[in-house]
Design a protein around this motif. Sequence first.
Motif, PDB file in Angstrom:
ATOM      1  N   ARG A  17     -36.102  -0.418  -7.416  1.00 45.90           N
ATOM      2  CA  ARG A  17     -37.429  -0.037  -7.915  1.00 45.90           C
ATOM      3  C   ARG A  17     -38.306   0.311  -6.724  1.00 45.90           C
ATOM      4  O   ARG A  17     -38.162  -0.286  -5.654  1.00 45.90           O
TER       5      ARG A  17
ATOM      6  N   GLU B 205     -22.859  -4.714  -6.652  1.00 48.05           N
ATOM      7  CA  GLU B 205     -22.280  -3.395  -6.953  1.00 48.05           C
ATOM      8  C   GLU B 205     -21.777  -2.747  -5.656  1.00 48.05           C
ATOM      9  O   GLU B 205     -20.670  -2.196  -5.613  1.00 48.05           O
TER      10      GLU B 205
ATOM     11  N   TYR C 102     -31.548   2.810 -14.201  1.00 46.82           N
ATOM     12  CA  TYR C 102     -32.075   1.524 -13.782  1.00 46.82           C
ATOM     13  C   TYR C 102     -31.997   0.489 -14.904  1.00 46.82           C
ATOM     14  O   TYR C 102     -32.272   0.810 -16.058  1.00 46.82           O
TER      15      TYR C 102
ATOM     16  N   ILE D 175     -30.868   7.282 -10.663  1.00 47.84           N
ATOM     17  CA  ILE D 175     -29.488   7.762 -10.794  1.00 47.84           C
ATOM     18  C   ILE D 175     -28.719   6.880 -11.780  1.00 47.84           C
ATOM     19  O   ILE D 175     -29.132   5.761 -12.074  1.00 47.84           O
TER      20      ILE D 175
HETATM   21  N1  UDP Z   1     -30.133   1.232 -10.852  1.00 43.11           N
HETATM   22  C1  UDP Z   1     -29.620   2.428 -11.331  1.00 43.11           C
HETATM   23  N2  UDP Z   1     -30.232   3.584 -10.970  1.00 43.11           N
HETATM   24  C2  UDP Z   1     -31.313   3.622 -10.159  1.00 43.11           C
HETATM   25  C3  UDP Z   1     -31.825   2.404  -9.659  1.00 43.11           C
HETATM   26  C4  UDP Z   1     -31.210   1.224 -10.034  1.00 43.11           C
HETATM   27  O1  UDP Z   1     -28.633   2.449 -12.069  1.00 43.11           O
HETATM   28  O2  UDP Z   1     -31.806   4.707  -9.883  1.00 43.11           O
HETATM   29  C5  UDP Z   1     -29.480  -0.035 -11.257  1.00 43.11           C
HETATM   30  C6  UDP Z   1     -28.798  -0.752 -10.122  1.00 43.11           C
HETATM   31  O3  UDP Z   1     -27.540  -0.176  -9.850  1.00 43.11           O
HETATM   32  C7  UDP Z   1     -28.757  -2.178 -10.684  1.00 43.11           C
HETATM   33  C8  UDP Z   1     -30.064  -2.275 -11.449  1.00 43.11           C
HETATM   34  O4  UDP Z   1     -30.469  -0.938 -11.741  1.00 43.11           O
HETATM   35  O5  UDP Z   1     -27.679  -2.337 -11.579  1.00 43.11           O
HETATM   36  C9  UDP Z   1     -31.169  -2.968 -10.683  1.00 43.11           C
HETATM   37  O6  UDP Z   1     -30.938  -4.331 -10.729  1.00 43.11           O
HETATM   38  P1  UDP Z   1     -31.315  -5.312  -9.523  1.00 43.11           P
HETATM   39  O7  UDP Z   1     -30.944  -6.692  -9.953  1.00 43.11           O
HETATM   40  O8  UDP Z   1     -30.722  -4.833  -8.254  1.00 43.11           O
HETATM   41  O9  UDP Z   1     -32.889  -5.136  -9.357  1.00 43.11           O
HETATM   42  P2  UDP Z   1     -34.159  -5.634 -10.200  1.00 43.11           P
HETATM   43  O10 UDP Z   1     -33.676  -6.112 -11.538  1.00 43.11           O
HETATM   44  O11 UDP Z   1     -34.818  -6.699  -9.385  1.00 43.11           O
HETATM   45  O12 UDP Z   1     -35.041  -4.445 -10.284  1.00 43.11           O
END
Ligand code: UDP
Length: 381
Positions: free
Chosen positions: A184, A269, A18, A238
């Motif tokens: 999240r 993505e 994340y 993940i």
């Molecule tokens: N992400 C990840 N694994 C997870 C959950 C989220 O790699 O288990 C990544 C997702 O692919 C994205 C980022 O975390 O690149 C979340 O960014 P986003 O702008 O969608 O959400 P926010 O910043 O509002 O939480």
Amino acid sequence: LRIAVLAPPWIPVPPPGYGGIEAVVALLCDELVARGHDVTLFAAPGSRSRARVHAPLAAPQSRLMGRALYECDHVADALDETDWAAARGAPFDVIHDHSGFTALAMAARVRTPIVHTVHGPVSGDMARFYERHGHKARLVAINSMQFPSVPAGARPVAVIPNPIAVDQWPLNTRKQDFLLWVGRMDPTKGAHRAIGVALRSRRPLVLAGPIQEGQDEYFRSRVEPQIDGRQIVYLGEIGGSRRKQLFARACAFLMPIRWPEPFGMVMVEALACGTPVLAFPEGAASEIVIDGVNGFHVGDEQEMVRAIGRLDTIDPRRCRESVVTRYDVARVAGLYEAVYAEAIERAPRPAGLRFGHGRRGGEPVRAPADVRRGAVAMAGA
Ligand code: UDP
């Protein structure tokens, strides 16, 4: 240009799992270096980049995200370093701040012009914060509706979307039948609504994402009871190629959000992989998703269920194209270069605190590096 990039202190750059802001910072730093700039990245320990990396804190603090103690420590150290660079006769031309609130609030006290990317929604207390402090830096919004009403002095000088390196994501035109939700475990992101949609449409759903501080109760009460490991699967957080494969294989990405989404990296993505996005058109989702082209705007769960029946009208190649033309990292870096140039050109020279505080004999004062690195760890945090 000599550019200091200030990432948040919570998660390394690039993020192992994340981390939306960290993903943006990683791409932008690498691209700026490739374009010939001299970039120093201030980020959480464990960060890697083509830029020079400086990690002010002793450890990343992903479980304690938002704690002022860590943000202040991180930002103060980074700004000390920029002062030191100036004292050594090699000043930074511009600081690009992605780090939260401290740097912006203090920006008028910093010599180097600051460009601040606004990564959150601008409403409620956040709007008041930007009203009070937004004029101290060049603000950049990441969607065109992010600033509903703030005074003229705090208006963004540009709207620059978040970048993606499209060629790092696999295009897949042969989809499997599962739906995907990644985010999240916050009610605004809607994991529980995605489950409702999957159950009503009788489709498998894969959920992935971290349970952050304060999200346990929501997860335990609204999400966990529905997980059966067959139709509704939860993978936890993940990363790596597993994440990319999931985005590429899913037949649709669900975005049943109920907040003014500032950007939502997950949407671009998914689209880069040719996966259509079904989204409540809140905030940036209404711009990223082009109704009928790369997915559908839907008003509620019922409409999302119906849209699943129309997925075969969306061409995966057009999904990917819709990202290449708007969010490719080279384009985004070019837009930022223009903002840096303008910030340098128009840098205000505010009166007030300059070299008076924290300095002795014209030189910045700081503790030895080993003391500074240990400071937060010793505080028992
Ligand atoms: N992400 C990840 N694994 C997870 C959950 C989220 O790699 O288990 C990544 C997702 O692919 C994205 C980022 O975390 O690149 C979340 O960014 P986003 O702008 O969608 O959400 P926010 O910043 O509002 O939480």
